[in-house]
Motif scaffolding. Structure first.
Motif, PDB file in Angstrom:
ATOM      1  N   GLU A   1     -61.971  11.767  -1.834  1.00  0.00           N
ATOM      2  CA  GLU A   1     -61.447  13.087  -1.480  1.00  0.00           C
ATOM      3  C   GLU A   1     -62.442  14.186  -1.848  1.00  0.00           C
ATOM      4  O   GLU A   1     -62.551  15.193  -1.138  1.00  0.00           O
ATOM      5  N   SER A   2     -63.192  13.988  -2.918  1.00  0.00           N
ATOM      6  CA  SER A   2     -64.235  14.950  -3.287  1.00  0.00           C
ATOM      7  C   SER A   2     -65.291  15.016  -2.193  1.00  0.00           C
ATOM      8  O   SER A   2     -65.721  16.105  -1.792  1.00  0.00           O
TER       9      SER A   2
ATOM     10  N   THR B   1     -63.867  16.931   0.653  1.00  0.00           N
ATOM     11  CA  THR B   1     -63.769  18.353   0.314  1.00  0.00           C
ATOM     12  C   THR B   1     -65.117  19.036   0.505  1.00  0.00           C
ATOM     13  O   THR B   1     -65.195  20.106   1.131  1.00  0.00           O
TER      14      THR B   1
ATOM     15  N   SER C   1     -66.063  19.327   4.160  1.00  0.00           N
ATOM     16  CA  SER C   1     -65.331  20.429   4.781  1.00  0.00           C
ATOM     17  C   SER C   1     -65.957  21.772   4.401  1.00  0.00           C
ATOM     18  O   SER C   1     -66.089  22.671   5.248  1.00  0.00           O
TER      19      SER C   1
ATOM     20  N   PRO D   1     -58.730  17.871   3.293  1.00  0.00           N
ATOM     21  CA  PRO D   1     -59.269  18.997   2.522  1.00  0.00           C
ATOM     22  C   PRO D   1     -58.973  20.333   3.192  1.00  0.00           C
ATOM     23  O   PRO D   1     -58.675  20.406   4.384  1.00  0.00           O
ATOM     24  N   ARG D   2     -59.088  21.350   2.411  1.00  0.00           N
ATOM     25  CA  ARG D   2     -58.984  22.718   2.923  1.00  0.00           C
ATOM     26  C   ARG D   2     -60.139  22.950   3.899  1.00  0.00           C
ATOM     27  O   ARG D   2     -61.249  22.459   3.676  1.00  0.00           O
TER      28      ARG D   2
ATOM     29  N   HIS E   1     -62.435  22.105  -8.856  1.00  0.00           N
ATOM     30  CA  HIS E   1     -62.355  20.697  -8.469  1.00  0.00           C
ATOM     31  C   HIS E   1     -63.161  19.831  -9.445  1.00  0.00           C
ATOM     32  O   HIS E   1     -62.711  18.752  -9.842  1.00  0.00           O
TER      33      HIS E   1
END
Length: 172
Positions: free
Chosen positions: A19-20, A23, A26, A76-77, A93
């Motif tokens: 997920e990092s 992120t 993104s 992610p955003r 984060h």
């Protein structure tokens, strides 16, 4: 051999690292479409680095008799009001990832899994570096404030940081 508890905790960390990577990918896209090429390159590099961290965990779990689990990821955003807001999220984060790594290290210590404990020390050191880099970047952003010329120089400078990091990681 990994205990089921440690295997589960490592799999949780695999997801966090994945997920990092998403992120930062993104963030790279957002920066790139806003003309911030240096920031975009920095974020692309960060995304690759987080994916490498994930793969290192995957290999460790599998080599220690566990089964690395690749799961769906939280999206992610995709948008930020300012590049400062984006870097504030990056810093927060990294603090979250550090907390997760520390909890994982604690579990290995409690279970007396010294091989896993030793393996995770690399991640502890890496997180110290990641937090310091993110904090340093935020400090620079606060120094330049709303100055557009400062943003231009910052964008160029962060691109140099990426090139320097790349050379240090992959010396020719």
């Amino acid at each position: 051999m990994l205990s089921k508890n440690i295997e589960s905790a490592l799999n949780k960390q695999i997801r966090i690292e994945a997920e990092s990577s998403q992120t930062y990918l993104s963030m790279a896209c957002w920066a790139e479409v806003h003309g911030l090429e240096g920031i975009a390159q920095f974020m692309y590099t960060q995304s690759d680095e987080e994916r490498a961290h994930m793969l290192k965990l995957v290999k460790f779990v599998n080599e220690r008799g566990g089964h690395a689990q690749i799961t769906d990821l939280k999206a992610p955003r995709i948008s930020y009001s300012t590049f400062k807001e984006m870097f504030e999220e990056l810093y927060n984060h990294e603090l979250f990832v550090s907390k997760s790594i520390n909890e994982l290290v604690h579990i290995t210590f409690e279970e007396k899994d010294y091989a896993s404990h030793n393996f995770l020390q690399w991640y502890v050191s890496e997180q110290i570096e990641e937090e310091a880099t993110a904090k340093s970047i935020l400090d620079k952003i606060n120094l330049i404030g709303e100055d557009k010329g400062g943003l231009y120089l910052f964008d160029r400078d962060i691109q140099q940081l990426t090139v320097t990091s790349s050379i240090a990681i992959n010396p020719k």
